[in-house]
Design an enzyme around this catalytic site. Structure first.
Site, short mmCIF file in Angstrom:
data_model
loop_
_atom_site.label_atom_id
_atom_site.label_comp_id
_atom_site.label_asym_id
_atom_site.label_seq_id
_atom_site.Cartn_x
_atom_site.Cartn_y
_atom_site.Cartn_z
N ILE B 13 -23.92 -63.52 -53.90
CA ILE B 13 -25.34 -64.18 -54.79
C ILE B 13 -26.21 -63.34 -54.61
O ILE B 13 -27.31 -62.85 -55.76
CB ILE B 13 -24.85 -65.35 -54.81
N ALA B 19 -31.79 -64.80 -45.40
CA ALA B 19 -30.61 -65.02 -44.85
C ALA B 19 -29.79 -64.35 -46.39
O ALA B 19 -30.48 -64.14 -47.56
CB ALA B 19 -30.46 -66.66 -45.58
N ASP B 135 -41.04 -74.12 -49.28
CA ASP B 135 -41.30 -73.17 -50.35
C ASP B 135 -40.39 -73.76 -51.63
O ASP B 135 -39.84 -73.01 -52.69
CB ASP B 135 -39.53 -72.25 -50.18
#
Lengths: 173, 186
Positions: B13, B19, B135
């Site tokens: 996705i 990552a 974040d």
């Protein structure tokens, strides 16, 4: 009794739920002697509110087995160990497994044929009920205590999710 | 892409700096797999230790956040060998997309208020618990029907502090005074 596909190596997990079990002591002895055939895991069903966390523990168990990194002696004792939120092996096996006085048991076996499941049911002196009864018969207080689930956490999560988080994150803590 | 021995297929996705995020199934349930990749420029031993540490920290922070009452996706599995985390799949748009939608079709005041309040509450709880998100952007927050879930990006380091709110207020006042960037002196 029901079987669930775990998703590793095509292995399934068969589960059967029993109430009013009278021979826990005997089952425990047979298990510890290693003479209980076929190999099966006995879980303290009061700690199981729904099937999903058991499947997560089963997944973890199969992954460990595929990597030859079981922590306990057998595949099925590993399942019981993995259902616990604690890394302490004997404590986990005692809490999540059965004791002499347990009357409510969830029996689990990996890759079981219907003959094997029948044999397992033969060993247990109790009444088999449907897995859908897990929810009403679960001991919420015991679950909250064993998994140390806080009230704020229950506000944002189901008990099932709380248990799964502990099962999966246990070795990372 | 198939992981060895696993039946579930993985559909990519998103790819970030740290990552890759895939959609998959976990024992029949829709799930999200976050796989940290190794950085080839790092020394392999160091790289594997770092990645593993980050993995474990993320798992720990997620469980801590949940204990504090912050809504996060449930963690289904942690794989230390593949450096992968499997989460529940949360249905719903990112806050960023909701806000963009507001920009296109007009603001729904109550919904905006509701989201803003939930964000504030969640961050407050995190900070009180000594966790820092690391974040915090609207693309990292998902609005699930009825609730607001802070996504997995809790890289967080633990910090011990009791009067967090005062410290934050003071810092805010300081920043207001001198402007966002610090002076290039010293």
């Amino acid at each position: 009794m029901k079987s669930f596909e775990i998703g590793i190596g095509g292995i399934s997990l068969s589960l059967a739920l029993f109430v009013d079990v009278t021979n826990s002591k005997e089952l425990l002895e047979l298990m510890q002697a290693g003479t209980l055939e076929p190999e099966v895991a006995f879980l303290n069903a009061s700690l199981v509110p729904v099937v999903f966390p058991v499947l997560a523990a089963a997944y973890k168990t199969l992954v460990a087995k595929s990597r030859e990194s079981l922590t306990t002696r057998t595949l099925h004792s590993e399942l019981v160990y993995n259902y616990s939120g604690s890394k302490h092996i004997s404590e986990s096996l005692k809490r999540c497994g059965i004791s002499d006085s347990t009357t409510y048991i969830l029996a689990a076996r990996f890759g079981a044929s219907s003959d094997e499941m029948t044999a397992i049911k033969g060993h247990i002196k109790g009444t088999e009920i449907g897995l859908d009864e897990l929810e009403t018969r679960a001991d919420r207080a015991q679950i909250h205590k064993h998994y140390k689930i806080s009230v704020p956490e229950l506000g944002i999560s189901s008990v099932s999710d709380a248990i799964i988080c502990r099962i999966s994150a246990r070795d990372a803590l | 892409m198939e992981l060895e021995g696993k039946e579930g297929s993985l559909v990519l996705i998103k790819q970030g700096a740290e990552a890759r995020v895939f959609e998959s199934t976990f024992v029949g349930r829709r799930s999200v797999v976050k796989e940290r990749f190794s950085k080839k420029y790092r020394h392999p031993l160091l790289d594997s230790k770092l990645t593993l540490k980050r993995l474990n920290t993320e798992a720990r922070c997620l469980t801590k956040a949940r204990k504090l009452g912050v809504s996060t996706p449930a963690l289904y599995a942690v794989d230390p060998v593949l450096h992968a985390l499997t989460f529940e799949y949360v249905e719903g748009p990112a806050v960023k997309d909701v806000l963009l939608d507001f920009g296109l079709h007009g603001i729904v005041e109550e919904r905006l208020d509701d989201i803003a309040t939930q964000i504030g509450n969640a961050i407050g709880k995190l900070h009180d618990g000594g966790l820092i998100h690391g974040d915090l952007t609207t693309s990292n927050m998902l609005v699930r029907i009825g609730t607001n879930k802070l996504m997995d990006r809790i890289l967080a380091a633990y910090r011990k502090s009791s009067k967090q709110w005062c410290a934050t207020l003071n810092k805010l006042a300081q920043v207001r005074q001198r402007g966002r960037k610090r002076t290039m002196i010293g």
